[in-house]
Design a protein around this motif. Sequence first.
Motif, PDB file in Angstrom:
ATOM      1  N   TYR A 144      17.701  47.508  89.479  1.00  0.00           N
ATOM      2  CA  TYR A 144      16.845  48.460  90.305  1.00  0.00           C
ATOM      3  C   TYR A 144      15.910  47.635  90.943  1.00  0.00           C
ATOM      4  N   GLN A 148      12.044  46.754  92.830  1.00  0.00           N
ATOM      5  CA  GLN A 148      10.733  47.339  92.630  1.00  0.00           C
ATOM      6  C   GLN A 148      10.036  46.187  93.724  1.00  0.00           C
ATOM      7  N   ARG A 151       4.606  49.670  93.446  1.00  0.00           N
ATOM      8  CA  ARG A 151       5.653  50.909  93.379  1.00  0.00           C
ATOM      9  C   ARG A 151       6.431  50.881  92.040  1.00  0.00           C
ATOM     10  N   GLY A 152       6.934  51.867  91.903  1.00  0.00           N
ATOM     11  CA  GLY A 152       7.935  52.249  90.513  1.00  0.00           C
ATOM     12  C   GLY A 152       9.402  51.581  90.929  1.00  0.00           C
ATOM     13  N   PRO A 153      10.113  50.835  89.966  1.00  0.00           N
ATOM     14  CA  PRO A 153      11.233  50.709  90.418  1.00  0.00           C
ATOM     15  C   PRO A 153      12.231  51.997  90.977  1.00  0.00           C
ATOM     16  N   PHE A 178      16.394  52.907  91.589  1.00  0.00           N
ATOM     17  CA  PHE A 178      17.727  52.704  91.244  1.00  0.00           C
ATOM     18  C   PHE A 178      18.483  52.537  92.288  1.00  0.00           C
ATOM     19  N   LEU A 220       3.561  53.395  83.948  1.00  0.00           N
ATOM     20  CA  LEU A 220       4.644  54.196  84.890  1.00  0.00           C
ATOM     21  C   LEU A 220       5.168  55.307  83.855  1.00  0.00           C
ATOM     22  N   THR A 241      20.445  57.619  85.175  1.00  0.00           N
ATOM     23  CA  THR A 241      19.614  56.916  86.251  1.00  0.00           C
ATOM     24  C   THR A 241      18.212  57.466  85.924  1.00  0.00           C
ATOM     25  N   PHE A 292      11.379  56.890  88.948  1.00  0.00           N
ATOM     26  CA  PHE A 292      10.030  56.426  88.422  1.00  0.00           C
ATOM     27  C   PHE A 292       8.764  57.018  89.231  1.00  0.00           C
ATOM     28  N   GLY A 293       8.018  57.124  88.916  1.00  0.00           N
ATOM     29  CA  GLY A 293       6.703  57.641  89.469  1.00  0.00           C
ATOM     30  C   GLY A 293       6.031  56.319  90.105  1.00  0.00           C
ATOM     31  N   PRO A 294       4.928  56.488  90.883  1.00  0.00           N
ATOM     32  CA  PRO A 294       4.220  54.994  91.573  1.00  0.00           C
ATOM     33  C   PRO A 294       3.637  54.291  90.805  1.00  0.00           C
TER      34      PRO A 294
END
Lengths: 112, 114
Positions: free
Chosen positions: A36, A38, A42-44, A46, B92, B102, B105-107
């Motif tokens: 992933y 990142q 922010r979130g990771p 894929f 998260l 897979t 993710f949220g922010p």
Amino acid sequence: SQKIEQNSEALNIQEGKTATLTCNYTNYSPAYLQWYRQDPGRGPVFLLLIRENEKEKRKERLKVTFDTTLKQSLFHITASQPADSATYLCALYRDSNYQLIWGAGTKLIIKP
Amino acid sequence: SAVISQKPSRDICQRGTSLTIQCQVDSQVTMMFWYRQQPGQSLTLIATANQGSEATYESGFVIDKFPISRPNLTFSTLTVSNMSPEDSSIYLCSVEQAYQETQYFGPGTRLLVL
């Protein structure tokens, strides 16, 4: 228990070169392993998945290898660009309930 | 893919208070997870949010401290209760459809406890 090791030091690469990041694990070989990206705040996101019976997987400028003998995965970015600068996380499938075990990530910096 | 939003995006709270974080997905999903991430650290799974039943917590996390709700297949909340400065972290939410292998993710919610 399963532990994942990624290089904690930032990796500085010159633009245009190939960046190679390492993910080592200590215990059983998982059914699959994921990478992933990142970005700060922010979130990771894929990028790629590779299964235990696959040696290599490619997607555009990205390549992942999986060596169950060495208990290691390598993540390559060819023709690197400053926009590739981010933290890259390795995650292993935990063999139950869709859960993943995560590495701490390696920060990649591509210098123009 | 799935689009995930979280509220609030960040907050500063006083110790002893509680904060509820919301996670909304734009489609129905099978699995929803809550993680915590300290700066420079790996993601630590807090719990799996189960629709219609109690969440499944990981070792070191308990329901009294982190109550979780999941009333339907698109929404979940995580409450951080009786907060202390050690709870300062990024929280998260992530989702996964069955067999898709897979996670999306949220922010994240950046929490600072004073």
